[in-house]
Structures are given as C-alpha cells and as structure tokens.
Scaffold this active site. Sequence first.
Site, mmCIF file in Angstrom:
data_model
loop_
_atom_site.group_PDB
_atom_site.id
_atom_site.type_symbol
_atom_site.label_atom_id
_atom_site.label_comp_id
_atom_site.label_asym_id
_atom_site.label_seq_id
_atom_site.Cartn_x
_atom_site.Cartn_y
_atom_site.Cartn_z
ATOM 1 N N ASP A 264 82.467 45.212 39.193
ATOM 2 C CA ASP A 264 82.004 46.233 40.163
ATOM 3 C C ASP A 264 80.501 46.540 39.324
ATOM 4 O O ASP A 264 80.454 46.262 38.233
ATOM 5 C CB ASP A 264 82.893 47.249 40.316
ATOM 6 N N GLY B 237 78.432 44.352 37.089
ATOM 7 C CA GLY B 237 77.706 43.273 37.582
ATOM 8 C C GLY B 237 77.742 43.306 38.902
ATOM 9 O O GLY B 237 78.246 44.146 39.646
ATOM 10 N N PHE C 233 78.812 40.807 42.407
ATOM 11 C CA PHE C 233 79.506 39.461 42.782
ATOM 12 C C PHE C 233 78.477 38.663 43.478
ATOM 13 O O PHE C 233 78.896 37.429 43.852
ATOM 14 C CB PHE C 233 80.567 39.730 43.619
ATOM 15 N N HIS D 256 83.751 42.850 55.120
ATOM 16 C CA HIS D 256 83.146 43.184 56.350
ATOM 17 C C HIS D 256 82.034 44.041 56.216
ATOM 18 O O HIS D 256 81.411 44.439 57.258
ATOM 19 C CB HIS D 256 84.310 43.793 57.140
#
Length: 363
Positions: free
Chosen positions: A221, A247, A249, A267
């Site tokens: 994260d 970091g 994703f 979402h």
Amino acid sequence: MGDRGGAARPRPRAAADRGAGPVTPQEQSALLLRVSTGSWLIHALNAVARLGVPDVLDDEPRPVEEFAAKLGADADALGRTLGALAGLDFFTEGPRGHFALNEAARLLRTDAPGPLRAFLSIGVERVLPLFRELEHTLRTGKPAAEKIYGMPYFAYLDSHPDDDREFTRSLGRSAAAFFDTALDRMALDGAEHLVDLGGGDGTLVELALRKHPRLTATLLDRPRILGAARERMRAAGLTDRCDLVGGSFFAEVPTGGDVYCVARCLHNWDDDTVRTLLRTVRCAVAPDARLLLLEDVVPEGPAAATDDYSDLVMMLIGGRERTLAEYASLLGDARFALTGAQHVGTVAAPRLHLVEAAPFTQE
C-alpha cells in the site's frame, strides 16, 4: 419497536414488491418522508454514537438527565434527539424521557460485531458531501469529488495525511466483519504466500495469518498507510510473517506470491484504471498463481436499491460497481481468465463476492 404509542407508521414497500400493484398515496407519502429525512437520520445516529450514548444504555429505560451528565451532553437536546430516533425505531422510549437500547440501537455500540458505526462515520464525513455535488456529475459526467477537492479523490487523500489515515481506519473497521466470512472461502490451506494489494491497515492479512499458521504474507500500500498496518502486525505478534511494502499497485507489484488478493479496491476506479492495475498484477504473478478479487457484484437485471446507491457513491468519486460479466471482461483484457465466483455477502455487504481468476495458460 418503540412504545411511544400511536398507530404504526406505513412502510414503503420493498423495490422487489413494487411491481405487485399500484403504490398507494400513503406509501408514496411514507417514501417521500423517508427520502427527505434520510440525511437527518444518519447525522443524528452518528452524533449519538460519537457521544457514546449506546455504550451507556442497556435494555432498561434510564432518564436522560442521568446519562446526559455522564456524557457531557445537554439533557434537553439529547432527550429530544433520542425521542426522534425512538420514533424511527432506533432506541425505545418509555416512560417519556427515559431511553433504552433496542436491537437497532445495539448495533451502534463500540463492541457491536457489525460495522454500522464505521459506516455512519464514512457516510457523514465522506459520502454526504459528495451528494451535494451530484448535479455537477449529472451535467458533466465528471466525479463530484474533483469539484469538491479540486483533484481526484485519492489524490486528495494523498495530500491530506490526517484525512487519509482516518479514511483507512474507517474502512478497516467496516471491513473486518465481511473479511472474516470471505476468508473461509478463499481456500488458503495449501497456500504459502499471500500478497494483499492495497491492504490498508492490514485487517485482511491479520485475519488470514491467524487462520492459517503456516501462511506468510506481503502487504502493498502507499507508504503512509503502512504505519497502521505495521502497528496491527506488531500488536498481533505477526511481524515476522508479514512484509510491508510501500508503493503503488499501478506501478509495480511484489513477486513471489501464490495467491494475490485485491479486496474492495477495483470499484474505486474507472475501467481504464482497473485495466492498468490488473495488467501490472499480471506482470508479477507466476503461471500457477491465483488472483482473488473481493468486490460487490451487481446483478445483470434491475438492481436492488442498495446496489444502485452503492454505484452512485462510486460514481461520485470516479469508480463504479460492476457485474460479473464486466469483471470477466476486464480480467480478460489483462490476460486473466475468470475461474469462479462465490457469494460471500453479509448483512453489511449483501452483494459481496469472491471472484477468482488465473493467468491465461496460452498467450
């Protein structure tokens, strides 16, 4: 449920029942009243929960003057608010000015098993301000969050550390109840290393490591978020089994996992952004790895009211809820094959599904 007397209030019929016959004027009035007072209700519930009212009450009615003083609240204002909530079936009142918990109010306690208190906090502090700018989104197609904050929603959180941390904590509190249910379906007994992408405060990883003593994990994260995850792992005695990686994703995903999980993240984003994320994951995973998505899945036909509402919220921050076919298409664009989907919904997240995918074996 309350015992204040008077005739029972009419209830608007459920969406699924509305095709059964014409809606009566009484039902129309009840629906309009519920809609027009909805924001009042969530503010009132959040305020009494933050005061700690549910934590000092039990099943026996107590005079408001007694517990208002202990909570540092004005007895008149608190009594009038609780009276209004009792009339809406939150709390009970009887005799007048004496209040007790009922089943609905009990969900507001800090020790309640469900995530209602966290949902209230998110709703008041994050969601309602977005709906004030819904017209902007209707006219432009652009997220309301960008008008409110002057930038995309998650860019705003990146630049406001205190808001970011509180948002992450609220999500962790609301997610714990349905993560526990979903983990029972993830088939992690034979897994060696779980990679949780966008793992937030580490709620999912902690539950997974507790359930599976041989499992290790990596949590990815944003660097600032990792402080909460680090504290959670330390408190649980799991620091030697979980690597924390700072970091994005969208840029790079850790290698070495045999199970990759993205929970309640996709979402948040539009389709192009989701494709970027999934393609980044595809570059990192081994041919025999599994990808698990934990997301709400809306039905192909007319949606229930809760599905529609959730999608509205996501629209206002720039994301969307999706059908299973839409997830399958996005996975295919990233060279994953949809291999299964299980309903793991709870009362708090009725449309939650565990969606499983695997890398294409033939490119």
